[in-house]
Design a protein around this motif. Structure first.
Motif, PDB file in Angstrom:
ATOM      1  N   LYS A 159       0.889  -1.137  -0.015  1.00 13.36           N
ATOM      2  CA  LYS A 159      -0.216   0.035   0.090  1.00 13.36           C
ATOM      3  C   LYS A 159       0.846   1.349  -0.093  1.00 13.36           C
ATOM      4  CE  LYS A 159      -3.882  -2.151   1.451  1.00 13.36           C
ATOM      5  NZ  LYS A 159      -5.389  -1.914   2.034  1.00 13.36           N
ATOM      6  N   GLY A 160       2.118   1.290  -0.060  1.00  8.04           N
ATOM      7  CA  GLY A 160       2.898   2.267  -0.065  1.00  8.04           C
ATOM      8  C   GLY A 160       3.431   3.133   1.235  1.00  8.04           C
ATOM      9  N   ARG A 182       9.617   5.284   4.906  1.00 12.92           N
ATOM     10  CA  ARG A 182      11.191   5.370   4.379  1.00 12.92           C
ATOM     11  C   ARG A 182      11.812   6.734   4.181  1.00 12.92           C
ATOM     12  NH1 ARG A 182      12.795   1.949   0.292  1.00 12.92           N
ATOM     13  NH2 ARG A 182      14.886   2.372   0.828  1.00 12.92           N
ATOM     14  N   SER A 183      10.761   7.576   3.786  1.00 16.23           N
ATOM     15  CA  SER A 183      11.039   8.700   3.263  1.00 16.23           C
ATOM     16  C   SER A 183      11.052   9.909   4.661  1.00 16.23           C
ATOM     17  CB  SER A 183       9.965   9.396   2.372  1.00 16.23           C
ATOM     18  OG  SER A 183       8.846   9.661   2.957  1.00 16.23           O
ATOM     19  N   PRO A 212      12.551  10.849   8.528  1.00 17.83           N
ATOM     20  CA  PRO A 212      14.088  10.686   9.334  1.00 17.83           C
ATOM     21  C   PRO A 212      13.710   9.897  10.416  1.00 17.83           C
ATOM     22  CG  PRO A 212      13.071  12.776   9.742  1.00 17.83           C
ATOM     23  CD  PRO A 212      12.099  12.023   8.680  1.00 17.83           C
ATOM     24  N   TYR A 261      16.214  -2.700 -13.313  1.00 17.53           N
ATOM     25  CA  TYR A 261      15.679  -3.764 -12.480  1.00 17.53           C
ATOM     26  C   TYR A 261      15.687  -4.906 -13.520  1.00 17.53           C
ATOM     27  CZ  TYR A 261      13.248   0.046 -10.228  1.00 17.53           C
ATOM     28  OH  TYR A 261      12.970   1.189  -9.523  1.00 17.53           O
ATOM     29  N   ARG A 320      12.129   8.169  -6.568  1.00 21.10           N
ATOM     30  CA  ARG A 320      12.261   7.453  -5.413  1.00 21.10           C
ATOM     31  C   ARG A 320      13.882   7.469  -5.260  1.00 21.10           C
ATOM     32  NH1 ARG A 320       8.423   3.707  -4.482  1.00 21.10           N
ATOM     33  NH2 ARG A 320       9.980   2.335  -3.470  1.00 21.10           N
ATOM     34  N   SER A 343      14.190  10.916  -3.578  1.00 17.00           N
ATOM     35  CA  SER A 343      13.793  11.006  -2.114  1.00 17.00           C
ATOM     36  C   SER A 343      14.431   9.888  -1.394  1.00 17.00           C
ATOM     37  CB  SER A 343      12.387  10.853  -2.439  1.00 17.00           C
ATOM     38  OG  SER A 343      12.040   9.608  -2.938  1.00 17.00           O
ATOM     39  N   THR A 344      15.476   9.364  -1.596  1.00 17.69           N
ATOM     40  CA  THR A 344      16.514   8.215  -0.886  1.00 17.69           C
ATOM     41  C   THR A 344      15.952   7.099  -0.553  1.00 17.69           C
ATOM     42  OG1 THR A 344      15.624   8.683   1.371  1.00 17.69           O
ATOM     43  CG2 THR A 344      16.952  10.381   0.795  1.00 17.69           C
ATOM     44  N   LEU A 345      14.836   6.389  -1.524  1.00 12.93           N
ATOM     45  CA  LEU A 345      14.126   5.535  -1.389  1.00 12.93           C
ATOM     46  C   LEU A 345      14.723   4.284  -2.085  1.00 12.93           C
ATOM     47  CD1 LEU A 345      10.315   6.040  -1.451  1.00 12.93           C
ATOM     48  CD2 LEU A 345      11.752   5.729   0.685  1.00 12.93           C
ATOM     49  N   LEU A 346      15.660   4.452  -3.109  1.00 22.13           N
ATOM     50  CA  LEU A 346      16.381   3.590  -3.927  1.00 22.13           C
ATOM     51  C   LEU A 346      17.772   3.903  -4.184  1.00 22.13           C
ATOM     52  CD1 LEU A 346      14.423   2.854  -7.240  1.00 22.13           C
ATOM     53  CD2 LEU A 346      14.910   1.277  -5.495  1.00 22.13           C
ATOM     54  N   LYS A 406      19.863  10.101   5.638  1.00 23.07           N
ATOM     55  CA  LYS A 406      19.127  10.329   6.851  1.00 23.07           C
ATOM     56  C   LYS A 406      18.965  12.108   7.172  1.00 23.07           C
ATOM     57  CE  LYS A 406      17.815   9.144  11.475  1.00 23.07           C
ATOM     58  NZ  LYS A 406      18.192   8.600  12.854  1.00 23.07           N
ATOM     59  N   ARG A 424      16.327  13.502   4.834  1.00 26.32           N
ATOM     60  CA  ARG A 424      14.939  13.190   4.926  1.00 26.32           C
ATOM     61  C   ARG A 424      14.225  14.066   5.670  1.00 26.32           C
ATOM     62  NH1 ARG A 424      16.820   6.968   5.815  1.00 26.32           N
ATOM     63  NH2 ARG A 424      16.866   6.286   3.714  1.00 26.32           N
ATOM     64  N   ARG A 425      15.208  14.804   6.655  1.00 24.26           N
ATOM     65  CA  ARG A 425      14.504  15.829   7.248  1.00 24.26           C
ATOM     66  C   ARG A 425      14.183  17.273   6.332  1.00 24.26           C
ATOM     67  NH1 ARG A 425      15.608  14.808  12.488  1.00 24.26           N
ATOM     68  NH2 ARG A 425      17.531  13.439  12.600  1.00 24.26           N
ATOM     69  N   LEU A 431       7.514  13.813   0.430  1.00 23.29           N
ATOM     70  CA  LEU A 431       7.376  12.969  -0.696  1.00 23.29           C
ATOM     71  C   LEU A 431       6.048  12.585  -0.567  1.00 23.29           C
ATOM     72  CD1 LEU A 431       8.094  10.737  -2.923  1.00 23.29           C
ATOM     73  CD2 LEU A 431       8.543   9.246  -1.304  1.00 23.29           C
ATOM     74  N   SER A 432       5.268  12.777  -1.651  1.00 25.83           N
ATOM     75  CA  SER A 432       3.863  12.423  -1.826  1.00 25.83           C
ATOM     76  C   SER A 432       3.775  11.421  -3.312  1.00 25.83           C
ATOM     77  CB  SER A 432       2.892  13.582  -2.088  1.00 25.83           C
ATOM     78  OG  SER A 432       1.613  13.017  -2.228  1.00 25.83           O
ATOM     79  N   ASN A 464       0.690   6.315  -4.960  1.00 27.87           N
ATOM     80  CA  ASN A 464      -0.046   5.498  -4.310  1.00 27.87           C
ATOM     81  C   ASN A 464      -1.113   5.863  -3.134  1.00 27.87           C
ATOM     82  OD1 ASN A 464       1.200   3.748  -5.851  1.00 27.87           O
ATOM     83  ND2 ASN A 464       2.162   2.564  -4.322  1.00 27.87           N
ATOM     84  N   ALA A 504      -0.195   6.814   0.014  1.00 25.02           N
ATOM     85  CA  ALA A 504       0.149   6.077   1.095  1.00 25.02           C
ATOM     86  C   ALA A 504      -0.128   6.560   2.627  1.00 25.02           C
ATOM     87  CB  ALA A 504       1.780   5.958   1.150  1.00 25.02           C
TER      88      ALA A 504
END
Lengths: 267, 338
Positions: free
Chosen positions: A88-89, A95-96, A98, B14, B48, B51-54, B73, B76-77, B81-82, B85, B87
Motif C-alpha cells: 500500500k506504499g 522510509r522517506s 527521518p 531492475y 524514488r 527521495s532516498t528510497l532507492l 538520513k 530526509r528531514r 514525498l507524496s 499510491n 500512502a
C-alpha cells in the motif's frame, strides 16, 4: 536526541499505530480468539478420544502443544502486515521520513505480541474448561507463558523478513503455511514422539517447536514419570535449548530484516 | 540561483530492464520542474532515488546539498514525498495519520498535533479529519497524502503523479493547492503524464523517455518545439480546400497540411480560441462550407511523436509506476460520506 531514545520513541509511535488497527478491525481479534478455541476443542475431543497419554491424560498433554502451534501460526501476521504495508506504499512513506529504520519492524513485532497474549489467555481459559490444570507454581507457569511468547517473538522476526522479501500478503500466508504445518506437526505438540519412525523422531526431538512445547509442559507441571522425555539433550534441557534458538533466530533475522526493510521498495 | 536538486548520470536497472539510463537533471531553488513522460519512462524511479528510497546503480545526486546515498538520513528531514499510491494508513483517521507523521519527523507531541490540524484546514479536510481514511474519496486521500508530505514544512517537495486517477474536479482542486505551495517558495519536482498539468504548474519541463531526458525547457519553448496547437477543419466539398487554405494560413504559424481524401485541412497556430474565431470569420466570408472544426492542443502523444518518433504507448512489463495499485485505488474509491 540520543539515537537509541529516538528509535524507541519511533517504535512507540508505530506500535500505537498498529494497536489502533487491532481496535478498528475487530474481525482480526475475533479470529485471533476463535481459532485457538476451535483448536483446543477439536484436539481435546477428536484426537483426545483416540490417543492415550500415560500419566497425565491427553488434554493436559495437549495444551502446551496447542499453545506452541498457535503462536507460531500467529506470527505469520507479522509478515502479512508488513507485506500489506509495503503493497500500500505505507512503508515508502516511513522510509522517506527521518525515523529509525528499525522502528517499523520493532513496532510491528512488539504489537504482534499482544495478539499472541490474547490467544494464550483465550486458549488457557478454554483449556481450563476442558480439564487442563497447572500443577506447578504460579511463577513457573508464568515463566512457561513467557517462554512461549518469547519463542513466538523470535519467529515473528523470521516472518517479518519473509514478508518484506515476498511483498505479497497472500503469498506470505500460503508460503508460511507450507513451512509451519510440518514444523508444528512433526513435533511433540500433539502426540508423544516415542513411536515416530526414525528420521521423523530425530527431527521432532530437535525441532525447536518440540523444545518450547516440552519446556512449557514441564513449567506447567503437565509431565509425568510415566512419560519421560526422549533421551536426547534438546528434550532433556528444553528451556536452554529453546533459548538458544531464540537468541540464534533474533541474532540472524533482526539485522537481516532491517537490511531488507531499507532495500524494500513497493515498486 | 543555486540548484536545489542536481542529478548526474543516474542509472538504475531492475533485472534486465533499464529504468534510468544516464539521467541528468537540475532544479533551481524555489522553482518547479515538471518531469513529463509516459508510464515506464523512469519518472517514479527518478523520484524514488532523489527521495532516498532507492540507491542508483551509477551516477550521483544531491538534494539541498546532501548526497542522496551518503547523507540520506539528514536529507530526509528536508524533503516531503507524496507518491501516486496515496500512502495513507486506511485504518487511521486523517488527523491520526498526520499526527503520526509529525511524531516520526520528531516534531514533538504538541507541535505534531498543531501541525496536523493546520494541514487538515489547509487542504480542506477539517471536517473529514476525524474519520477513518478508508472512507475517503480518491481526491481526499491524495490531499491527505500531500498533507503528510508537508508536515515538516520541507523546503523540497517531490510529488509523483499527484493527480493520476483523479476525476477532473479533484484534479483542478489539487492543482490549486499545489500552485499555492509553490508561491510559498518551495522547490518542487513534479512528475506527470499530462502536458496540461506540467504546463499549469511547472516553471520548466523535462521530457523523459526510456530513462533519459530527451527535451527540456519552459512550457512555451517545448510547445514551440512540438508544434503547439493546430486548427483542424473538415470541409463539405474537397474543391474548396485551396480557398480554405488561403484563408487560414495567414493566421497560422506554419504550413498547412491538406488531406484531399478526408477533405481535411490543418494548420499550426498560437493564440487558441481567438485564432479559431478569426479563421471561422474568414472562411465564412469566403463561402467555405464546413462539416467539422476544432482547435487541437498538443498532447503528450504529440510531444512523443515529435521528439522520439514513437508514440507514448504504455509498456507494462517495464513499468516502474505500479499502475496496478493506481487502478486499485481508482476502483475502490468511494465518495466520502458527508
Amino acid at each position: 536526541m540520543n539515537a537509541l531514545l529516538e528509535a524507541a520513541a519511533d517504535t512507540a509511535v508505530i506500535t500505537k499505530r498498529n494497536l489502533i488497527k487491532i481496535k478498528r478491525v475487530p474481525d482480526l481479534l475475533v479470529f485471533t480468539t476463535l481459532q485457538p478455541i476451535m483448536f483446543v476443542l477439536l484436539f481435546a475431543y477428536v484426537f483426545g478420544s483416540a490417543i492415550d497419554v500415560p500419566g497425565v491424560g491427553y488434554r493436559e498433554f495437549l495444551i502446551a502443544g496447542i499453545f506452541a502451534q498457535t503462536v507460531v501460526f500467529g506470527s505469520t501476521f507479522t509478515g502479512y502486515s508488513l507485506a500489506q504495508d509495503l503493497q500500500k506504499g505505507v512503508i515508502d512513506r516511513f522510509r522517506s521520513l527521518p525515523m529509525a529504520p528499525s522502528a517499523v519492524l520493532f513496532g510491528r513485532t512488539l504489537s504482534d505480541v499482544l495478539n499472541n497474549v490474547i490467544s494464550l489467555i483465550v486458549m488457557a481459559l478454554t483449556g481450563l474448561v476442558v480439564g487442563w490444570r497447572i500443577r506447578s507454581s504460579v511463577l513457573e507457569a508464568l515463566v512457561g507463558f513467557a517462554l512461549v511468547l518469547l519463542f513466538a517473538y523470535a519467529i515473528s522476526w523470521v516472518m517479518a523478513y519473509v514478508g518484506l522479501l515476498v511483498r505479497s500478503p497472500e503469498i506470505v500466508n500460503n508460503a508460511s503455511f507450507i513451512v509451519i504445518f510440518p514444523l508444528t506437526f512433526i513435533a511433540n505438540t500433539f502426540v508423544p514422539t516415542n513411536n515416530l519412525p526414525g528420521p521423523l523422531k530425530a527431527f521432532a526431538d530437535w525441532n525447536p517447536v518440540s523444545a518450547v512445547t516440552q519446556a512449557a509442559r514441564e513449567l506447567f507441571g503437565n509431565t509425568s514419570a510415566a512419560l519421560p522425555p526422549p533421551d536426547v539433550w534438546s528434550m532433556q534441557h528444553p528451556v536452554p535449548y529453546t533459548l538458544i534458538w531464540v537468541v540464534l533466530i533474533l541474532a540472524i533475522f533482526i539485522p537481516l530484516s532491517i537490511r531488507q526493510y531499507q532495500r524494500a521498495a513497493s515498486r | 540561483m543555486t540548484n536545489a536538486i542536481v542529478a548526474q548520470g543516474l542509472v538504475k536497472h531492475y533485472g534486465e530492464v533499464k529504468a534510468l539510463d544516464g539521467l541528468d537533471l537540475e532544479v533551481a531553488e524555489g522553482t518547479v520542474l515538471g518531469l513529463l513522460g509516459p508510464n515506464g519512462a523512469g519518472k517514479t524511479t527518478c523520484v524514488r532515488i532523489l527521495s532516498t528510497l532507492l540507491k542508483p546503480d551509477a551516477g550521483s545526486a544531491t538534494v539541498a546539498g546532501h548526497d542522496v546515498v551518503r547523507d540520506a538520513k539528514a536529507l530526509r528531514r528536508l524533503i516531503g514525498l507524496s507518491g501516486q499510491n496515496a500512502a495513507v494508513d486506511e485504518h487511521l483517521t486523517g488527523f491520526e495519520n498526520l499526527d503520526m507523521v509529525g511524531r516520526l519527523y520528531h516534531l514533538g507531541r504538541e507541535r505534531s498535533r498543531q501541525r496536523a490540524r493546520e494541514l487538515l484546514e489547509m487542504l480542506d479536510l477539517t471536517e473529514a479529519g476525524d474519520r477513518i481514511t478508508k472512507g475517503y474519496s480518491g481526491g481526499m486521500r491524495r490531499r491527505l497524502d500531500l498533507a503528510a508530505a508537508l508536515v515538516a514544512e520541507p523546503p523540497i517537495l517531490f510529488l509523483d503523479e499527484p493527480t493520476t486517477g483523479l476525476d477532473p474536479r479533484s484534479r483542478i482542486s489539487m492543482w490549486d493547492v499545489i500552485a499555492g505551495l509553490v508561491r510559498g517558495g518551495t522547490t518542487l519536482l513534479l512528475t506527470t503524464q499530462y502536458l496540461e498539468e506540467a504546463d499549469r504548474l511547472a516553471d520548466r519541463i523535462a521530457v523523459i523517455d526510456h530513462g533519459t531526458v530527451i527535451a527540456q525547457g519552459t512550457s512555451d519553448e517545448l510547445k514551440g518545439q512540438i508544434g503547439g496547437e493546430r486548427l483542424e477543419f473538415t470541409l463539405a466539398d474537397a474543391a474548396q480546400l485551396g480557398v480554405a487554405r488561403d484563408c487560414v494560413v495567414p493566421l497560422g504559424i506554419g504550413e498547412a497540411v491538406i488531406d484531399q481524401h478526408s477533405r481535411r485541412l490543418s494548420v499550426p497556430v498560437t493564440g487558441g480560441a481567438a485564432v479559431l474565431v478569426e479563421a471561422l470569420r474568414a472562411l465564412d466570408a469566403a463561402g467555405v462550407e464546413l462539416q467539422d472544426v476544432g482547435l487541437r492542443r498538443p498532447t503528450l502523444d504529440d510531444v512523443f511523436l515529435t521528439l522520439t518518433g514513437h508514440a507514448a504507448e504504455e509498456k507494462e512489463s517495464q513499468d516502474d509506476e505500479s499502475e496496478t495499485t493506481t487502478t486499485q485505488t481508482r476502483t475502490t474509491t468511494k465518495e466520502g460520506a458527508a
